[in-house]
Design a protein around this motif. Structure first.
Motif, short mmCIF file in Angstrom:
data_model
loop_
_atom_site.label_atom_id
_atom_site.label_comp_id
_atom_site.label_asym_id
_atom_site.label_seq_id
_atom_site.Cartn_x
_atom_site.Cartn_y
_atom_site.Cartn_z
N SER A 21 2.95 -9.74 -1.79
CA SER A 21 1.57 -9.44 -2.15
C SER A 21 0.75 -9.01 -0.94
CB SER A 21 0.91 -10.63 -2.83
OG SER A 21 0.86 -11.73 -1.97
N LYS A 22 1.20 -9.34 0.27
CA LYS A 22 0.52 -8.89 1.48
C LYS A 22 0.93 -7.46 1.86
CE LYS A 22 0.25 -13.56 3.22
NZ LYS A 22 0.84 -14.55 4.14
N LYS A 76 -0.18 -3.13 -2.61
CA LYS A 76 -1.48 -3.16 -3.27
C LYS A 76 -1.37 -2.42 -4.60
CE LYS A 76 -3.59 -5.03 0.25
NZ LYS A 76 -3.31 -6.44 0.29
N THR A 123 -3.03 -0.01 -7.32
CA THR A 123 -4.07 1.02 -7.38
C THR A 123 -4.87 0.85 -8.67
OG1 THR A 123 -2.64 2.59 -8.51
CG2 THR A 123 -2.63 2.66 -6.10
N LEU A 152 1.79 0.96 -7.69
CA LEU A 152 1.91 0.11 -6.50
C LEU A 152 2.06 0.99 -5.27
CD1 LEU A 152 4.43 -2.44 -7.98
CD2 LEU A 152 2.01 -2.78 -7.66
N TYR A 209 2.26 1.10 -0.82
CA TYR A 209 2.67 0.31 0.34
C TYR A 209 2.50 1.14 1.60
CZ TYR A 209 6.93 3.09 0.27
OH TYR A 209 7.82 4.13 0.31
#
Length: 64
Positions: free
Chosen positions: A11-12, A15, A17, A22, A24
């Motif tokens: 999850s870090k 993200k 959208t 997703l 990265y």
């Protein structure tokens, strides 16, 4: 029954959208940077999108 925990490390790094895709940050951006071509460095700056073949698995790890 306790809640399922999401993968905190993932999850870090990923993200979601506005449309639900997703994104990265590319790897290999800083290490040996002077030896990379300008084209490589420029393309690594852009965010990458998770491929649709991996989407279901990664989304499951995030939403647990």
């Amino acid at each position: 029954m306790p809640k399922m925990k999401s993968s905190r490390s993932l999850s870090k790094r990923v993200k979601v959208t506005g449309t639900g895709k997703l994104k990265y940050v590319h790897a290999y951006k800083g290490h040996h940077a002077p030896y990379k071509t300008a084209k490589q460095s420029r393309q690594l700056r852009r965010a990458g999108m998770i491929d649709k073949t991996d989407y279901k698995r990664i989304r499951f790890m995030l939403v647990k």
